[in-house]
Design an enzyme around this catalytic site. Structure first.
Site, short mmCIF file in Angstrom:
data_model
loop_
_atom_site.label_atom_id
_atom_site.label_comp_id
_atom_site.label_asym_id
_atom_site.label_seq_id
_atom_site.Cartn_x
_atom_site.Cartn_y
_atom_site.Cartn_z
N HIS A 175 0.31 -32.73 -20.32
CA HIS A 175 1.07 -33.27 -21.45
C HIS A 175 0.17 -34.03 -22.42
O HIS A 175 0.34 -33.94 -23.64
CB HIS A 175 2.24 -34.16 -21.01
CG HIS A 175 3.06 -34.56 -22.19
ND1 HIS A 175 3.98 -33.72 -22.76
CD2 HIS A 175 3.00 -35.65 -22.99
CE1 HIS A 175 4.48 -34.28 -23.84
NE2 HIS A 175 3.90 -35.46 -24.01
N HIS A 182 -2.22 -41.49 -28.17
CA HIS A 182 -2.06 -41.22 -29.61
C HIS A 182 -3.02 -42.04 -30.48
O HIS A 182 -3.53 -41.54 -31.47
CB HIS A 182 -0.62 -41.47 -30.04
CG HIS A 182 0.33 -40.51 -29.40
ND1 HIS A 182 0.27 -39.15 -29.65
CD2 HIS A 182 1.33 -40.68 -28.52
CE1 HIS A 182 1.21 -38.55 -28.94
NE2 HIS A 182 1.87 -39.45 -28.24
N HIS A 240 4.90 -33.12 -30.77
CA HIS A 240 5.20 -31.94 -29.95
C HIS A 240 5.45 -30.70 -30.81
O HIS A 240 5.02 -29.61 -30.45
CB HIS A 240 6.37 -32.21 -29.01
CG HIS A 240 6.12 -33.36 -28.07
ND1 HIS A 240 7.10 -33.99 -27.39
CD2 HIS A 240 4.96 -33.99 -27.73
CE1 HIS A 240 6.57 -34.97 -26.66
NE2 HIS A 240 5.27 -34.99 -26.86
#
Ligand SMILES: [Zn+2]
Length: 272
Positions: free
Chosen positions: A228, A255, A75
């Site tokens: 997101h 990821h 992030h």
């Protein structure tokens, strides 16, 4: 285009999503051609460039160097990439980047408060020399050469259904439409996560819990979940250490797939 850094140092403290422990980061200005450098405050202030770290994933993106770890880097990296900040030093006390509200909003707000400093050195953006693709069952990611960054992202999850987004990179759009989108998890996964020793710092304050009865808090956007995922990709591709121009398509990514892409891109650009 010139390279950038921030004008002033900024500090962020909070609990890590996975370790559940308090940590503190200080983001400081760095000279041209530094890229992103981590400073391990607890390890004699050892400084390591992001390109020299080993990357792994487990519900988040983890960096490692000589047995030192930094959990959940995606992030903060996303905020730096989204705001087009080329050079900063991130001093870390603890082992995990604070989760804040589960989005990149706090990082963006702090970095904007710090102000942008232009450095008189040409910005080097990675140009993809050829298409790259990775498929894994019904999941896939592919990247095509382009003169700008754009991303198509598609997800499908129980209780959420299909969501999709097309994003053409622009710092103002990133700040308004992507950065505030929060992490999410599923009610039925919580037990597994706890058994695996993850999400110790997870709470209704830093993630949306999705279950058969709906969501644990009102959404910031109807398609907050796919936003997101795009936020995560913006962070994971900054593991390259430089910004990249490419058109990237992702179907049901995460990821693992993002990091596979980063590793493949490193191979093709190292070839030249
Ligand atoms: Zn995330």
């Amino acid at each position: 285009m010139w390279q950038t850094t921030i004008k002033n140092s900024v500090e962020i403290t909070g609990v890590g999503l996975h370790t559940g422990r308090e940590s503190r980061i200080i983001i400081s200005p760095a000279p041209a051609n530094t890229g992103i450098v981590f400073n391990f405050a607890d390890k004699n202030s050892l400084k390591v460039k992001i390109d020299d770290m080993i990357i792994s994933t487990n519900r988040g993106t983890i960096l490692a160097h000589n047995g030192y770890f930094i959990y959940t880097v995606e992030h903060i990296l996303s905020a730096l990439n989204g705001l087009e900040l080329d050079n900063v030093e991130i001093t870390l006390e603890g082992e995990e980047i604070p989760s804040c509200d589960g989005s990149a909003k706090v990082f963006v707000d702090k970095l904007k408060d710090a102000g942008v400093e232009t450095l008189e050195e040409d910005r080097r953006i990675i140009q993809l020399p050829e298409p790259i693709w990775i498929f894994n069952g019904d999941k896939g990611i592919f990247a095509l050469p382009s003169d700008k960054l754009s991303i198509y992202y598609i997800i499908e999850f129980p209780w959420i259904g299909k969501q999709w987004i097309f994003y053409e990179h622009d710092p103002a759009r990133y700040e308004q439409e992507i950065a505030p989108a929060r992490t999410f998890g599923f009610e039925e996964e919580i037990e597994t996560l706890v058994t695996e020793g993850l999400a110790k710092g997870g709470s209704f304050f830093n993630s949306i819990i999705v279950g058969k009865n709906g969501y644990s808090s009102p959404l910031r956007y109807p398609d907050e979940f796919v936003r997101h995922k795009l936020l995560d990709l913006m962070g994971d591709i900054y593991l390259l250490g430089k910004r990249i121009n490419a058109t990237i398509f992702v179907v049901k990514g995460g990821h693992n797939l993002h990091v596979e892409l980063v590793k493949r891109i490193k191979e093709v650009i190292d070839d030249r």
